[in-house]
Design an enzyme around this catalytic site. Structure first.
Site, short mmCIF file in Angstrom:
data_model
loop_
_atom_site.label_atom_id
_atom_site.label_comp_id
_atom_site.label_asym_id
_atom_site.label_seq_id
_atom_site.Cartn_x
_atom_site.Cartn_y
_atom_site.Cartn_z
N HIS A 47 -3.47 -0.52 -4.16
CA HIS A 47 -3.14 0.58 -3.13
C HIS A 47 -2.77 1.77 -4.06
O HIS A 47 -1.56 1.93 -4.28
CB HIS A 47 -1.95 0.37 -2.32
CG HIS A 47 -1.70 1.17 -0.88
ND1 HIS A 47 -2.69 1.31 -0.13
CD2 HIS A 47 -0.66 2.39 -0.94
CE1 HIS A 47 -2.35 2.09 0.66
NE2 HIS A 47 -1.00 2.80 0.02
N SER A 88 -3.62 7.02 1.66
CA SER A 88 -2.59 6.15 2.49
C SER A 88 -2.42 6.93 3.87
O SER A 88 -3.31 7.46 4.53
CB SER A 88 -1.71 5.68 1.66
OG SER A 88 -0.88 4.60 2.35
N ASP A 137 -6.52 -4.18 -2.25
CA ASP A 137 -5.27 -3.29 -1.43
C ASP A 137 -4.36 -4.33 -0.62
O ASP A 137 -4.74 -4.89 0.20
CB ASP A 137 -5.73 -2.48 -0.70
CG ASP A 137 -4.89 -1.12 -0.24
OD1 ASP A 137 -3.59 -1.69 -0.14
OD2 ASP A 137 -4.94 -0.17 0.00
#
Length: 248
Positions: A228, A144, A196
């Site tokens: 995610h 991320s 996601d």
């Protein structure tokens, strides 16, 4: 949105099939992070993996998983970002590599924060070089926001690295970074889930499109149904990628 991201990021520590019990210790530092979770090589060290966590997490969030996929002669370092107010979360303080204003493609970028974090990562790499591990035996990775920093820092480092792992992320200021790339042959494995809801798959695709035009060894892999987070298939691909990068 970001509270959801933090919760989803921290779910990574609860993957029962992947959690081991590595022997770790913490290195105090005067740089950006307060500590680094370090998993030593179990054989004579010849390489290093530096992995950067996502927003709101710590170095502990990924240490077990990276231990599970690293070679025996590889040391793993998982630093923790400093706590700072995050604009996207209404100024709520949490571990963050740089400030975030939005996750839209045309959003404002915390240029100063990105460059400060990049300097810190470059120093970690340089420290490993001073300890006898060449840059081309160092893999840089992240998830991320940490993946975004890994791409930025890895592509801007003055020496070629062994490879870059980029999980569920995007490349900040991609036009500036791509125009300054000196090593077009650095291997990159970019992974993203098509479900996601935080860093949307299209952002990963956009980054992949930009990078693939400049780099000769860029891979982009999509994982069906993955949000995610991460999954065993992704980590298996990452293990194979690391092994290939460090086998030369």
């Amino acid at each position: 949105m970001i509270r959801s991201l933090v919760k989803q990021t921290k779910r990574l520590t609860n993957r029962k099939s992947l959690v081991l019990s590595p022997q770790v210790h913490h290195l105090r530092t005067n740089a950006m992070s307060n500590n680094i979770v370090t998993i030593e090589a179990t054989a004579k060290q010849t390489s290093t993996i530096i992995f950067l966590h996502g927003l709101g997490d710590t170095g502990h969030g990924w240490a077990d998983s990276i231990k599970h996929i690293k070679p025996s002669d590889t040391k793993c370092m998982c630093p923790t970002a400093q706590v700072m107010p995050v604009s996207l979360n209404g100024g709520f303080p949490m571990p963050s590599w740089f400030d975030l204003y939005s996750l839209d493609t045309d959003s404002r970028v915390d240029e100063e924060g990105v460059k400060k974090a990049t300097t810190y990562v470059h120093q970690l790499i340089a420290n490993e070089e001073k300890a006898g591990i060449p840059a081309n035996r160092i893999v840089l990775g992240g998830f991320s926001q940490g993946g975004a920093l890994a791409l930025y820092a890895g592509l801007s480092y003055p020496k070629p690295l062994a490879g870059i792992l980029a999980f569920s992320c995007w490349l900040p200021k991609h036009e500036e970074v791509v125009s300054a790339i000196k090593n077009k042959d650095i291997p990159i494995l970019q992974c993203h889930g098509d479900a996601d809801p935080i860093v949307q798959h299209r952002l990963g695709q956009l980054t992949a499109t930009v990078l693939s035009k400049k780099l000769t060894k860029h891979q982009f892999k999509t994982y069906r149904g993955m949000a995610h987070s991460s999954c065993n298939e992704e980590l298996s691909d990452a293990k194979n990628f690391i092994t290939t990068c460090l086998s030369n």
